[in-house]
Scaffold this motif. Structure first.
Motif: not given
Length: 295
Positions: A21, A38, A40, A43
């Motif tokens: 990030q 990502n 997930t 995020k």
């Protein structure tokens, strides 16, 4: 694949842990069209709010940019994510900022070459909050041409952007070498704080003295490095024999006040071996021979 204006190179960041990030955020702040992916997807939300483009799959992420920056859990994860893409990787430049070993870096470079990917291995010498600042140091190894082509974009991650050489394993080697220095300094401080704590001295009171000592030792490094490179170890300051006597004091003091003495005993054991090898009259830099020798 033609490179665009180097100041605004499109870049894809794969892996959005805390470091990923931070990397994507730095590219965005520098004005680069940034695609993120990502496993997930949530995020990516904060980055998307800042202007990043979310990719719906790894394949979409790779297709979006000529420059791919990957920061995931380990080298195996890099290959597991990208290997199924096959020819879609062809012509891309892959910058892998995942932590690992020099052997893994070289193996990944071979894997990338078989898929038409130009590969740069990298190491990050910063915490996520430092990415994009003057304090961040990032090390790269691999083809010089690829580094030179994308250096303006990579420099947005940190002012300390440094090219080490064509051997893909160099960045990982530097990484672990520097980590060894870090842990040695921290462990020495913690051991000293434990010793002084037995007399009721706070770690905060010890810290300034430790910092001064660390600075003094830092000043010795260039001279010791010259001795190591020359292979001669004149004892201009103190001999290894002299150091050993002080090590005995540290071991005995630790044991007498009930502080763990494993670390100073280990250092003394290495020093005992150096003296057995005939190095007692040399400078401490001659200890390099003990570290070069497999146990």
């Amino acid at each position: 694949m033609q490179n665009r204006d180097a100041g605004h190179t499109p870049v894809t960041v794969i892996g959005l842990g805390l470091m990923g990030q931070a990397l994507a955020g730095a590219f965005l702040r520098a004005g680069h069209p940034t695609t993120v992916w990502n496993r997930t997807a949530a995020k990516a939300d904060r980055l998307v709010a800042q202007g990043a483009k979310p990719a719906h799959s790894v394949g979409d992420a790779v297709a979006a940019s000529p420059l791919l920056v990957v920061c995931v859990s380990d080298y195996r994860a890099v290959r597991d994510l990208l290997d199924p893409l096959g020819d879609a990787l062809d012509g891309r430049v892959l910058v892998n900022l995942t932590s690992g070993t020099s052997a893994q870096a070289r193996e990944t470079a071979d894997w990338a070459a078989r898929r038409g990917v130009t590969y740069l291995d990298g190491a990050i010498m910063a915490v996520p909050a430092g990415i994009g600042t003057a304090e961040a140091v990032l090390l790269y190894s691999g083809p010089r041409s690829a580094f030179d082509r994308y250096e303006p974009a990579l420099r947005g991650l940190g002012a300390g952007t440094t090219y080490l050489g064509g051997d893909h394993g160099l960045s990982s080697l530097y990484d672990v070498a520097i980590l060894g220095v870090m842990w040695s300094v921290l462990n020495g401080f913690l051991h000293g704080a434990a010793l002084l704590g037995t007399a009721g001295v706070d770690a905060g009171a010890f810290a300034p003295f430790a910092s001064t000592s660390i600075g003094t030792v830092t000043g010795w490094l260039a001279g010791y490095a010259r001795q190591i490179d020359d292979g001669t170890y004149p004892a201009d300051d103190a001999t290894i024999d002299t150091h050993l006597a002080a090590m005995d004091h540290l071991v005995h003091e630790s044991e007498s006040v009930g502080v763990n003495a494993e670390l100073p005993r280990l250092i003394k054991a290495l020093t005992d071996r150096a003296i057995a090898d005939g190095r007692g009259g040399d400078s401490y830099a001659a200890m390099i021979e003990r570290f070069r020798a497999p146990r």
